[in-house]
Every structure is written in C-alpha cells, then in structure tokens.
Scaffold this motif. Structure first.
Motif, PDB file in Angstrom:
ATOM      1  N   ILE A  95      10.167  23.080   9.478  1.00 45.43           N
ATOM      2  CA  ILE A  95       9.785  24.969   9.957  1.00 45.43           C
ATOM      3  C   ILE A  95       8.430  25.626  10.460  1.00 45.43           C
ATOM      4  O   ILE A  95       8.475  26.218  11.367  1.00 45.43           O
ATOM      5  CB  ILE A  95       9.931  25.761   8.727  1.00 45.43           C
ATOM      6  CG1 ILE A  95      11.862  25.120   7.478  1.00 45.43           C
ATOM      7  CG2 ILE A  95      10.050  26.922   8.932  1.00 45.43           C
ATOM      8  CD1 ILE A  95      11.941  25.581   6.619  1.00 45.43           C
ATOM      9  N   SER A  96       7.079  25.167   9.937  1.00 43.63           N
ATOM     10  CA  SER A  96       6.298  25.305  10.241  1.00 43.63           C
ATOM     11  C   SER A  96       6.086  25.218  12.094  1.00 43.63           C
ATOM     12  O   SER A  96       5.419  25.488  13.088  1.00 43.63           O
ATOM     13  CB  SER A  96       5.184  25.408   9.429  1.00 43.63           C
ATOM     14  OG  SER A  96       4.661  23.533   9.865  1.00 43.63           O
ATOM     15  N   ALA A  97       6.311  23.516  12.350  1.00 45.86           N
ATOM     16  CA  ALA A  97       6.015  23.301  13.673  1.00 45.86           C
ATOM     17  C   ALA A  97       7.337  24.126  14.781  1.00 45.86           C
ATOM     18  O   ALA A  97       6.359  24.479  15.892  1.00 45.86           O
ATOM     19  CB  ALA A  97       6.677  22.206  13.638  1.00 45.86           C
ATOM     20  N   GLY A 154       5.914  26.509  17.161  1.00 42.32           N
ATOM     21  CA  GLY A 154       6.916  26.414  19.085  1.00 42.32           C
ATOM     22  C   GLY A 154       6.689  28.250  19.401  1.00 42.32           C
ATOM     23  O   GLY A 154       6.743  28.418  20.696  1.00 42.32           O
ATOM     24  N   TRP A 155       8.137  28.775  19.037  1.00 40.65           N
ATOM     25  CA  TRP A 155       8.087  29.857  18.950  1.00 40.65           C
ATOM     26  C   TRP A 155       7.138  30.724  19.297  1.00 40.65           C
ATOM     27  O   TRP A 155       7.001  31.950  19.916  1.00 40.65           O
ATOM     28  CB  TRP A 155       8.492  31.055  17.725  1.00 40.65           C
ATOM     29  CG  TRP A 155      10.635  29.933  17.504  1.00 40.65           C
ATOM     30  CD1 TRP A 155      10.381  29.150  16.821  1.00 40.65           C
ATOM     31  CD2 TRP A 155      11.564  30.410  18.792  1.00 40.65           C
ATOM     32  NE1 TRP A 155      11.778  28.932  16.649  1.00 40.65           N
ATOM     33  CE2 TRP A 155      12.408  29.620  17.261  1.00 40.65           C
ATOM     34  CE3 TRP A 155      11.631  30.907  19.084  1.00 40.65           C
ATOM     35  CZ2 TRP A 155      13.652  29.789  18.051  1.00 40.65           C
ATOM     36  CZ3 TRP A 155      12.963  30.970  20.318  1.00 40.65           C
ATOM     37  CH2 TRP A 155      14.240  29.834  19.211  1.00 40.65           C
ATOM     38  N   ARG A 156       5.533  30.996  18.188  1.00 38.24           N
ATOM     39  CA  ARG A 156       4.439  31.629  18.513  1.00 38.24           C
ATOM     40  C   ARG A 156       4.134  31.365  19.812  1.00 38.24           C
ATOM     41  O   ARG A 156       2.877  32.465  20.822  1.00 38.24           O
ATOM     42  CB  ARG A 156       3.730  31.835  17.324  1.00 38.24           C
ATOM     43  CG  ARG A 156       3.633  32.713  16.147  1.00 38.24           C
ATOM     44  CD  ARG A 156       3.060  31.647  15.071  1.00 38.24           C
ATOM     45  NE  ARG A 156       1.638  32.762  15.180  1.00 38.24           N
ATOM     46  CZ  ARG A 156       0.160  31.690  14.682  1.00 38.24           C
ATOM     47  NH1 ARG A 156      -0.187  30.846  14.707  1.00 38.24           N
ATOM     48  NH2 ARG A 156      -0.457  32.825  15.378  1.00 38.24           N
ATOM     49  N   TYR A 214      10.104  15.615  10.659  1.00 38.48           N
ATOM     50  CA  TYR A 214      10.033  16.350  11.825  1.00 38.48           C
ATOM     51  C   TYR A 214      11.516  16.227  12.532  1.00 38.48           C
ATOM     52  O   TYR A 214      12.134  17.414  13.347  1.00 38.48           O
ATOM     53  CB  TYR A 214       8.969  15.846  12.550  1.00 38.48           C
ATOM     54  CG  TYR A 214       7.726  16.278  12.349  1.00 38.48           C
ATOM     55  CD1 TYR A 214       6.995  17.796  12.499  1.00 38.48           C
ATOM     56  CD2 TYR A 214       6.862  15.605  11.682  1.00 38.48           C
ATOM     57  CE1 TYR A 214       6.438  17.597  12.121  1.00 38.48           C
ATOM     58  CE2 TYR A 214       5.311  15.739  11.570  1.00 38.48           C
ATOM     59  CZ  TYR A 214       4.752  17.162  12.033  1.00 38.48           C
ATOM     60  OH  TYR A 214       4.025  17.427  11.492  1.00 38.48           O
ATOM     61  N   PHE A 215      12.313  15.969  11.791  1.00 42.24           N
ATOM     62  CA  PHE A 215      13.821  15.700  12.225  1.00 42.24           C
ATOM     63  C   PHE A 215      14.786  16.338  11.560  1.00 42.24           C
ATOM     64  O   PHE A 215      14.491  15.845  10.046  1.00 42.24           O
ATOM     65  CB  PHE A 215      14.215  14.066  12.460  1.00 42.24           C
ATOM     66  CG  PHE A 215      13.444  13.218  13.596  1.00 42.24           C
ATOM     67  CD1 PHE A 215      12.509  14.126  14.542  1.00 42.24           C
ATOM     68  CD2 PHE A 215      13.491  11.805  13.090  1.00 42.24           C
ATOM     69  CE1 PHE A 215      12.100  13.500  15.310  1.00 42.24           C
ATOM     70  CE2 PHE A 215      12.581  11.061  14.077  1.00 42.24           C
ATOM     71  CZ  PHE A 215      11.779  11.882  15.039  1.00 42.24           C
ATOM     72  N   VAL A 218       5.667  31.153   4.490  1.00 41.27           N
ATOM     73  CA  VAL A 218       7.289  30.937   4.693  1.00 41.27           C
ATOM     74  C   VAL A 218       7.934  30.104   4.837  1.00 41.27           C
ATOM     75  O   VAL A 218       8.860  29.941   4.504  1.00 41.27           O
ATOM     76  CB  VAL A 218       7.819  31.804   5.526  1.00 41.27           C
ATOM     77  CG1 VAL A 218       7.933  31.375   7.136  1.00 41.27           C
ATOM     78  CG2 VAL A 218       8.376  32.772   5.467  1.00 41.27           C
ATOM     79  N   ALA A 219       7.426  28.708   5.462  1.00 44.79           N
ATOM     80  CA  ALA A 219       7.637  27.691   5.581  1.00 44.79           C
ATOM     81  C   ALA A 219       7.806  26.911   4.597  1.00 44.79           C
ATOM     82  O   ALA A 219       8.413  26.060   3.824  1.00 44.79           O
ATOM     83  CB  ALA A 219       7.177  26.310   6.678  1.00 44.79           C
TER      84      ALA A 219
END
Lengths: 419, 235
Positions: free
Chosen positions: B168-170, B174-176, B55-56, B203-204
């Motif tokens: 990427i998916s996180a 977050g954007w969604r 996640y980093f 996509v991620a």
C-alpha cells in the motif's frame, strides 16, 4: 435412411462452403480494387504501425522512443497533417524516401528506419501504402527531437554507414525460382525487414550483405534473433510448411512458440497476412535454410562441474517444469512447446532460454490463438545456480545438443531490459 | 457406384473425427482460464490470494473493472513494472478482460492481518485519515470511495483489505510521485498529492491491520456517491 441423411448433410456443408468461397472471392476482388485497403495490408506487412505509433498515442503520429546503442531516436509523425506530418508529400516523395533513405529535402534518415529493406519495395506497393497513409486521421503533433550522444548526433555520419551497409534498389526476382518463392523473398527481404534483427549487427550498427539472416543479438533488447539460414538455429529446413505458417500466423506451432521481439512482429504484422503470402514466406524461409555443421561442443565449464549442474538441473526440471513440458521434454504442443529437439533451446546462444526461465512470457494473442497459454516467470523462485542448472539440463537432455551455461550468465540476464 | 460414394463417406468420417478431436483434444493443456493464467501464479498465488512477497498484491475478489483497468495500464506501460509490462504486451483486450473476470470471481479467504510494526499513535493517525480524512488538508477519507467496509465498489474501485503495508505504501508513493497514474480525472493522484510521507506510513499500516469482514465482496455499482469525479469509475 442414415446414408441419405449423411448425403444431405454433406450437400448442406458443401453448399455452405461454396457460399463461403464465393463471398471470400468477392471480398478479395474488392480488396485488389481498393488501393487504400491494399496499402493498409502492405503497411501491416511492413509493420509501420508498431514504430510510428506511441503507446496510448494516436495512430501513426510517431513519438515512440527507439533506444539504440547510440542514443534514443523518436519515430516521426506520418499522418497526413500538413504541418507536422507528411501532408505536403507527394507519392513521389514517399517512394524516394522509402527507396533511398533520404527525406524529400535530401536530409539523411537514421537507419533505425529499415530503408535498407524498404528500398526493395515496388513503386506500386509504395503508392498503395502512401494512399493508405493519406487516408488516416491527420494528427498535429510535432516530432520529438532525437537524443543521440556525441558524435552520433551528427547526421553526416550516416553517409559512412550508407557506404558500408546500404545498397539501393528494388527487389529483383530470381528467374530460376518459383513465383511463390520470389513473393516470399520480396516480403521477407523487403517490407518484412526480417534482416534487421536476424542478421548480426556489428559495432558500427550495420549488417553486411554476406551475413544476411545469419542471426545476432538484438542490441539494447538482449534477445538473440536466431539465424534463419542455419538449421541448428531458426533455420526452417526440416519444418513442415504448415508448422512455419502456423508459427507466423498464430504465434504457436507444433515445433515451437514465438516470444519477445518476435511476438511483437507476429502480433502487429504477420497475423494479418493472408494465407498465400504467409505460405510464400514459409516456402522462401524453408528454402534459404541449410544444414550447418554442429558447433564445437565447447562449454566454459569443466566436465565434472557440468555433470553436477545437469544433475541439479534435472531435479529443478522435474519439480517445476515437467508438469507442462513433460518428463521427456515432449510438451503439449502447440500451447506448451516441446523442449526436446527444439532449436531455440539448443542453439549456441543460451540467452533466450535463460530469459524465458527468468521472465516467463506469453506468446502473442492473435486471431488464430486469441487466448495464449503463458509461461510463469521463475526469477523470484530459482537462484542463479538453479537457473543455470535447469537451462543446462534442457539444453543437453533428450538428445538435445546444446552446451551448459554458468550461473554468471544467468545472473547477467536478470538485469536485461524487459521491454 | 462404389467409387462415387466413397469420397463423401470418407469426407464425413474425417469431418466427424475432426469435430470429435476439437471437443476432447488429446494431449492438450486443460482448456481453462486457470491453466492460462499460470504465468500469474508465482507472484500472485494460484487463486490470486497473494504470496509471501509483500510487494505482490492479492488479486482475488477485486472488482473485475478495476483489475481490467490495471491490466490495460500495464500493457500500455502507463503503470510501470517491467515484469508485468513484458508479460501483457501482446495480449488482446478480450483476453485481459477474461483474466480480470477470472481473478475477480475467485474468493480464497483473506489472510490474517499481520501484527503491525508501528506505534499506537501512528496507527491512530492512520485510522483517522482512513475513516474521517482531513478536510483542512483536502484529504477525503479512504472509506468515502473504497466503501464503509473498505471492500471497494463495482466496477472500478478496489477493496483495500488483504494487502500488506509495504504494498500500500509503495502504491501511494507511486501516486504521489506520479509514477502511477490512471485515467483523468485521476482521483487517486489528487488524494495522494495531499498526503505526507508520514500520512502514507500511517494509513498503510492501519489498513494492513484490518480483519476480514463477514462479506469481503465489493458493493454493487452506485451503492454510494463518490465525493468527486474519478476517471476509473465513470458515473
């Protein structure tokens, strides 16, 4: 020849110095002549901006959330907007509000606004701050209603708080002390509102006068604001005046560094104070500190467990910490603070050192230290037991006189709020 | 006579000693950015190459403008991650800029892509979205902004290589959901708003399988025109 050259160089340096002091004097004169500039300076000393400006918000338009044990308060708009700010207030209204903790219509102000400290501010200083606030851009932004839980949403309760904890009145200088000491006392007890954090807060959200500056855990933030009167905590009795002024003005010093809520105070307020006022605060703070008896060496842990913990702690320390803080805890001050003979490591509450190990931190970027060195967070690298071990080690090694801490204490602070 | 001249002589000696001390401070931390950003390294790696924690994110080689925008957003709390918000809260703009430039100028090698855990069909869907988009659903291709080589564009558009699928998916999540936002017009939020959860996974996953290109550097500003306005990359 060499000697002549040196004299010449020296004269140039002296000339430059003279020019500099003249310019500085002229600037000071302008400042005192300009009530708005003086008000801005005093508003910095009172740290008005920090609370009355929301993140990414307009200056002094309010709306910053202030979480309290009783619910969330939102700070108010103090721009000169006539509808939503204080545009219709007079200098009289402003002084009375600062002084008495009541709105011009008599309404009671929640004591998250430090009026118990601001009551000490002189009329002249209050007028200057008001003149400055009149000069900033008006912002039309309605105040957000507070979100307080029952029964705290009843403002009449503040009357009880005021009876217990509020005594109205301007600062009274102590004629037995120097002008410098009194100036420091005025700033620390008044605009600086240092007692808001550095005094124990009781269950009613108040501080009794007799406990002023004796330290306490800051509610909601879970940082310990050490005692300013005990040399075993943040008492500055055996600090040099230079170390104190360095800490207040730049955030770092040869004795230690500020982090957490105190970093905010240095960043938003103290770094802007002039040398005389900083020195006055240092003189006063040094003056109120006194030796206090060492606390009973009590630890929740049995001796055998403590020694195992400390021995693991040394291993963790040598691997992760010694490269910056030194094998003897000597550090490389001011940027890599010493841990040996560092009161914030040794004091009774271990909350701050545990938090620093878990979350690391940067001292504030200030005019005097614009690119501070940071401490890495170890929350992801060390287990609860290792955190407890290393904190126990630094609290007891090299002549430090703190106590050991348990893995449970370390674990509890993993979930403490970070901001 | 002697007395008259000793004072200036001492003053000069003291001044020179002081100048010397400033140039080569004794027992002080190295006066480098590397020493100053040590607080970043447990999570982001010594040179910003990332760590084993998925996640980093990698920071190295991303455009300085992008990194600076993220530092500003973490400092103000616009981008929410308490450990980051806490670390940056009291650092001034020029220092954050210097940090961004430091990591932008580091170029440790990109990691080997990890084998993907999703099916071929999912990867194919991810590839299609990333390279062609879906005009019917108003989804532009990733490559239309992040570049044909997915290496980003100076100064504000990040490369998408060297990141793990979880990160990427996180971030797309977050954007969604609006927990990650950027300056208006918030182009990424518009795009992510059109994505389904299945799109995000695909996509991620595909992006994380991309091998390192010969030249991983972001392309210069203005190399190609963006398909729509973006607050982080003013024209």
């Amino acid at each position: 020849m060499g000697f002549k050259l040196s004299i010449k160089l020296l004269s140039i340096k002296l000339l430059a110095l003279a020019a500099f002091t003249t310019a500085a004097a002229a600037q000071d004169k302008d400042k005192t002549g300009d009530i708005v500039a003086r008000g801005e300076y005093l508003a910095r000393a009172g740290d008005c901006t920090a609370c009355h400006t929301a993140p990414e918000g307009r200056l002094f338009a309010g709306g910053r959330a202030m979480p309290t044990p009783f619910g969330t308060l939102y700070t108010s708009n103090i721009t000169p907007d006539p509808e939503t700010g204080i545009g219709k207030w007079s200098a009289d209204d402003f002084y009375k509000t600062m002084h008495s903790g009541r709105f011009p219509d008599g309404g009671l102000i929640y004591p998250a606004m430090p009026f118990a400290s601001y009551t000490k501010v002189t009329r002249a200083d209050s007028d200057a701050i008001f003149a400055y606030l009149r000069s900033v851009a008006p912002v039309n932004q309605k105040n957000k209603p507070h979100e307080l839980r029952f029964p705290y949403d009843n403002r009449q309760l503040i009357l009880g708080w005021r009876t217990l904890f509020f005594s109205e009145g301007e600062f009274k200088p102590d004629p037995k002390k120097s002008a410098e000491w009194n100036r420091g006392a005025y700033l620390v007890e008044g605009l600086g509102h240092c007692g808001m954090c550095h005094s124990p807060i009781n269950a009613l959200g108040g501080t009794s006068q007799s406990d002023a500056f004796k330290g306490g855990l800051i509610p909601m933030q879970n940082w310990y604001a050490p005692s300013l009167t005990s040399n075993r905590e943040a008492g500055l009795g055996d600090w040099s005046i230079k170390d104190i002024t360095d800490l207040l003005q730049t955030g770092v010093s040869m004795r230690g560094v500020v982090y957490g809520p105190m970093a905010e105070v240095v960043h938003n307020s103290l770094q802007y104070l002039n040398d005389e006022d900083t020195r006055a605060m240092a003189v006063y703070l040094k003056g109120i500190a006194e030796p206090s008896p060492p606390p009973a060496a009590s630890s929740a842990l049995p001796t055998s467990e403590s020694s195992l913990l400390i021995s693991l702690g040394k291993t963790v320390y040598d691997k992760n910490c010694a490269s910056c803080h030194g094998t003897q805890g000597e550090g490389k001050p001011p940027h890599w603070p010493p841990l040996a003979n560092n009161q914030s490591i040794e004091m009774q509450s271990a909350v701050n050192p545990i938090r620093m190990v878990l979350n690391g931190g940067y001292p504030p970027g200030t005019k005097g230290n614009p690119m501070p060195y940071g401490m890495p967070p170890f929350a992801g690298l060390l287990s609860d037991n290792e955190v407890a071990a290393v904190v126990s080690y630094i609290r007891t090694a090299w002549g430090n006189r703190g106590t050991t801490v348990s893995a449970r204490e370390a674990n509890e602070l993993r979930s403490a709020p970070l901001n | 006579m002697f007395a008259r001249f000793t004072a200036p002589a001492i003053a000069i000696a003291v001044l020179s000693a002081f100048d010397g001390a400033a140039a080569q401070p004794a027992n002080q931390p190295p006066d480098t950015m590397a020493a100053r950003v040590e607080a970043c390294t447990p999570c982001h790696g010594n040179k910003g190459e990332g760590t084993s924690d998925v996640y980093f994110p990698r920071l190295a080689g991303k455009p300085a403008g992008y990194l600076y925008n993220q530092l500003l957003a973490f400092r103000s709390g616009r981008r929410k991650y308490p450990p980051m918000n806490y670390l940056l809260e009291f650092l001034p703009d020029p220092y954050l800029e210097a940090m961004a430039e430091y990591f932008a100028s580091e170029h440790p090698p990109l990691p080997q892509p990890a084998p993907s855990e999703v099916s071929k069909d999912v990867l194919a869907h991810g590839e299609l979205l990333a390279t062609s988009g879906d005009a019917g659903r108003n989804i532009p291709a990733c490559v239309s902004c992040h570049g044909p080589g997915l290496t980003g564009m100076q100064p504000g558009i990040p490369g998408l290589l060297g990141l793990r699928a979880n990160y990427i998916s996180a971030q797309l999540g977050g954007w969604r959901y609006g927990t990650r936002t950027a300056k208006s017009p918030d182009c990424m939020q518009l795009v992510a708003g059109h994505l389904t959860e299945a799109d995000v996974t695909a996509v991620a996953a595909w992006l994380a399988t991309r091998p390192a290109p010969a030249n991983p550097a972001p392309v210069p500003k203005g190399t190609y025109a963006l398909p729509f306005g973006c607050g982080s990359q003013p024209n």
